[in-house]
Design a protein around this motif. Structure first.
Motif, PDB file in Angstrom:
ATOM      1  N   ARG A  91       0.868  -1.181   0.000  1.00  0.00           N
ATOM      2  CA  ARG A  91       0.000   0.000   0.000  1.00  0.00           C
ATOM      3  C   ARG A  91       0.901   1.225   0.000  1.00  0.00           C
ATOM      4  O   ARG A  91       1.764   1.363   0.872  1.00  0.00           O
ATOM      5  CB  ARG A  91      -0.951   0.031   1.186  1.00  0.00           C
ATOM      6  CG  ARG A  91      -1.932   1.208   1.052  1.00  0.00           C
ATOM      7  CD  ARG A  91      -3.066   1.238   2.052  1.00  0.00           C
ATOM      8  NE  ARG A  91      -2.597   1.160   3.414  1.00  0.00           N
ATOM      9  CZ  ARG A  91      -2.962   0.216   4.274  1.00  0.00           C
ATOM     10  NH1 ARG A  91      -3.770  -0.742   3.908  1.00  0.00           N
ATOM     11  NH2 ARG A  91      -2.511   0.228   5.502  1.00  0.00           N
ATOM     12  N   ILE A  92       0.720   2.068  -0.995  1.00  0.00           N
ATOM     13  CA  ILE A  92       1.547   3.265  -1.109  1.00  0.00           C
ATOM     14  C   ILE A  92       0.665   4.504  -1.129  1.00  0.00           C
ATOM     15  O   ILE A  92      -0.516   4.445  -1.484  1.00  0.00           O
ATOM     16  CB  ILE A  92       2.420   3.230  -2.387  1.00  0.00           C
ATOM     17  CG1 ILE A  92       1.560   3.128  -3.638  1.00  0.00           C
ATOM     18  CG2 ILE A  92       3.414   2.090  -2.333  1.00  0.00           C
ATOM     19  CD1 ILE A  92       2.331   3.268  -4.934  1.00  0.00           C
ATOM     20  N   SER A  93       1.247   5.619  -0.747  1.00  0.00           N
ATOM     21  CA  SER A  93       0.561   6.906  -0.866  1.00  0.00           C
ATOM     22  C   SER A  93       0.422   7.217  -2.341  1.00  0.00           C
ATOM     23  O   SER A  93       1.379   7.077  -3.103  1.00  0.00           O
ATOM     24  CB  SER A  93       1.361   8.006  -0.176  1.00  0.00           C
ATOM     25  OG  SER A  93       1.517   7.715   1.196  1.00  0.00           O
ATOM     26  N   GLN A  95      -1.734  10.143  -4.685  1.00  0.00           N
ATOM     27  CA  GLN A  95      -2.720  11.178  -4.987  1.00  0.00           C
ATOM     28  C   GLN A  95      -3.263  10.917  -6.391  1.00  0.00           C
ATOM     29  O   GLN A  95      -2.641  10.211  -7.190  1.00  0.00           O
ATOM     30  CB  GLN A  95      -2.080  12.563  -4.902  1.00  0.00           C
ATOM     31  CG  GLN A  95      -1.483  12.885  -3.547  1.00  0.00           C
ATOM     32  CD  GLN A  95      -2.492  12.749  -2.417  1.00  0.00           C
ATOM     33  OE1 GLN A  95      -3.628  13.205  -2.525  1.00  0.00           O
ATOM     34  NE2 GLN A  95      -2.080  12.105  -1.330  1.00  0.00           N
ATOM     35  N   ARG A  99      -1.528   8.533  -9.946  1.00  0.00           N
ATOM     36  CA  ARG A  99      -2.003   7.169 -10.200  1.00  0.00           C
ATOM     37  C   ARG A  99      -1.656   6.654 -11.592  1.00  0.00           C
ATOM     38  O   ARG A  99      -1.359   5.472 -11.753  1.00  0.00           O
ATOM     39  CB  ARG A  99      -3.494   7.082  -9.936  1.00  0.00           C
ATOM     40  CG  ARG A  99      -3.766   7.232  -8.457  1.00  0.00           C
ATOM     41  CD  ARG A  99      -5.151   6.895  -8.085  1.00  0.00           C
ATOM     42  NE  ARG A  99      -5.273   7.147  -6.649  1.00  0.00           N
ATOM     43  CZ  ARG A  99      -6.320   7.682  -6.091  1.00  0.00           C
ATOM     44  NH1 ARG A  99      -7.372   7.991  -6.803  1.00  0.00           N
ATOM     45  NH2 ARG A  99      -6.337   7.883  -4.789  1.00  0.00           N
ATOM     46  N   ASP A 119      -6.372   8.463  -0.824  1.00  0.00           N
ATOM     47  CA  ASP A 119      -4.974   8.897  -0.788  1.00  0.00           C
ATOM     48  C   ASP A 119      -3.971   7.749  -0.912  1.00  0.00           C
ATOM     49  O   ASP A 119      -2.800   7.934  -0.609  1.00  0.00           O
ATOM     50  CB  ASP A 119      -4.692   9.643   0.520  1.00  0.00           C
ATOM     51  CG  ASP A 119      -5.518  10.900   0.645  1.00  0.00           C
ATOM     52  OD1 ASP A 119      -5.712  11.565  -0.384  1.00  0.00           O
ATOM     53  OD2 ASP A 119      -5.966  11.210   1.764  1.00  0.00           O
ATOM     54  N   SER A 120      -4.438   6.581  -1.312  1.00  0.00           N
ATOM     55  CA  SER A 120      -3.510   5.446  -1.391  1.00  0.00           C
ATOM     56  C   SER A 120      -3.954   4.432  -2.440  1.00  0.00           C
ATOM     57  O   SER A 120      -5.097   4.459  -2.892  1.00  0.00           O
ATOM     58  CB  SER A 120      -3.383   4.756  -0.029  1.00  0.00           C
ATOM     59  OG  SER A 120      -4.601   4.119   0.304  1.00  0.00           O
ATOM     60  N   THR A 122      -3.266   0.062  -3.254  1.00  0.00           N
ATOM     61  CA  THR A 122      -2.661  -1.206  -2.864  1.00  0.00           C
ATOM     62  C   THR A 122      -2.383  -1.980  -4.132  1.00  0.00           C
ATOM     63  O   THR A 122      -3.283  -2.197  -4.954  1.00  0.00           O
ATOM     64  CB  THR A 122      -3.565  -2.010  -1.923  1.00  0.00           C
ATOM     65  OG1 THR A 122      -3.826  -1.224  -0.750  1.00  0.00           O
ATOM     66  CG2 THR A 122      -2.906  -3.323  -1.521  1.00  0.00           C
ATOM     67  N   TYR A 142       7.175   6.938  -3.472  1.00  0.00           N
ATOM     68  CA  TYR A 142       5.796   7.388  -3.329  1.00  0.00           C
ATOM     69  C   TYR A 142       5.347   7.366  -1.878  1.00  0.00           C
ATOM     70  O   TYR A 142       4.364   8.006  -1.515  1.00  0.00           O
ATOM     71  CB  TYR A 142       4.856   6.529  -4.180  1.00  0.00           C
ATOM     72  CG  TYR A 142       5.118   6.679  -5.650  1.00  0.00           C
ATOM     73  CD1 TYR A 142       4.623   7.778  -6.347  1.00  0.00           C
ATOM     74  CD2 TYR A 142       5.876   5.744  -6.344  1.00  0.00           C
ATOM     75  CE1 TYR A 142       4.871   7.931  -7.697  1.00  0.00           C
ATOM     76  CE2 TYR A 142       6.125   5.880  -7.688  1.00  0.00           C
ATOM     77  CZ  TYR A 142       5.633   6.985  -8.369  1.00  0.00           C
ATOM     78  OH  TYR A 142       5.890   7.142  -9.699  1.00  0.00           O
ATOM     79  N   GLN A 145       3.152   2.712   2.810  1.00  0.00           N
ATOM     80  CA  GLN A 145       2.388   2.733   4.059  1.00  0.00           C
ATOM     81  C   GLN A 145       2.401   1.373   4.745  1.00  0.00           C
ATOM     82  O   GLN A 145       2.414   1.298   5.971  1.00  0.00           O
ATOM     83  CB  GLN A 145       0.943   3.158   3.784  1.00  0.00           C
ATOM     84  CG  GLN A 145       0.829   4.579   3.288  1.00  0.00           C
ATOM     85  CD  GLN A 145      -0.604   4.951   2.958  1.00  0.00           C
ATOM     86  OE1 GLN A 145      -1.508   4.114   2.936  1.00  0.00           O
ATOM     87  NE2 GLN A 145      -0.817   6.224   2.680  1.00  0.00           N
TER      88      GLN A 145
END
Length: 171
Positions: A91-93, A95, A99, A119-120, A122, A142, A145
């Motif tokens: 899971r990354i940040s 915006q 994407r 905001d994320s 996966t 990026y 999380q």
């Protein structure tokens, strides 16, 4: 050095605990472990990637494993032709404006977006550990999380596999 060991065991309660306890008593670090039922529901296959100091240590562990009643078969497949895969969820940040860039990067690794939040994102990637590590490093900027990994699962290649198929199936 890392060694990959597969163990076929009776599918009974407590077997995993006894086998991992054996590694712990010998003070071996288990780098990854996967366990699952085989084609026979009474037998499970365990795949361990362990870090050992020498081949002598590996031989000692294998001898100890053979003493376990539930163990049916043990094999060190490190030096053999195998197919090995790992599954990772990252899971990354992300915006909205990032994407498209992330999706392009994921496509290069044959990764899939399996969840998109406000905001994320996966992403799921499967493959050889080197591929997985490379993917994680590329998405790190990026902002990672969370990471969840299955560990390596491996099986010997078919005897009829050609050199060409061995090269193309790495990733």
């Amino acid at each position: 050095m890392k060694r990959t060991i597969t163990v076929l065991v009776h599918n009974r309660s407590g077997v995993l605990n006894r086998i991992t306890g054996l590694f712990a008593r010998r003070q071996y670090n288990i780098d990854s472990i996967t366990v699952g039922v085989t084609e026979n529901p009474t037998i499970s296959r365990m795949t361990f990637v362990v870090i050992v100091d020498s081949m002598q240590n590996v031989e000692q562990v294998i001898k100890q494993l053979h003493k376990q009643i539930e163990v049916l078969k043990i094999k060190d497949i490190t030096e053999e032709a195998t197919v090995a895969r790992e599954l990772v969820l990252v899971r990354i940040s992300a915006q909205a404006e990032q994407r498209g860039e992330i999706a392009s990067l994921a496509e290069t690794f044959r990764a899939q977006a399996i969840d998109i939040g406000k905001d994320s994102m996966t992403l799921q990637v499967t493959g050889h550990t080197d591929k997985v590590e490379a993917f994680i490093e590329l998405v790190r900027p990026y902002g990672i999380q969370e990471v969840a990994r299955t560990g390596v699962t491996a099986i010997n290649r078919s005897e009829k596999a050609t050199e060409h198929s061995r090269l193309t199936l790495i990733y």
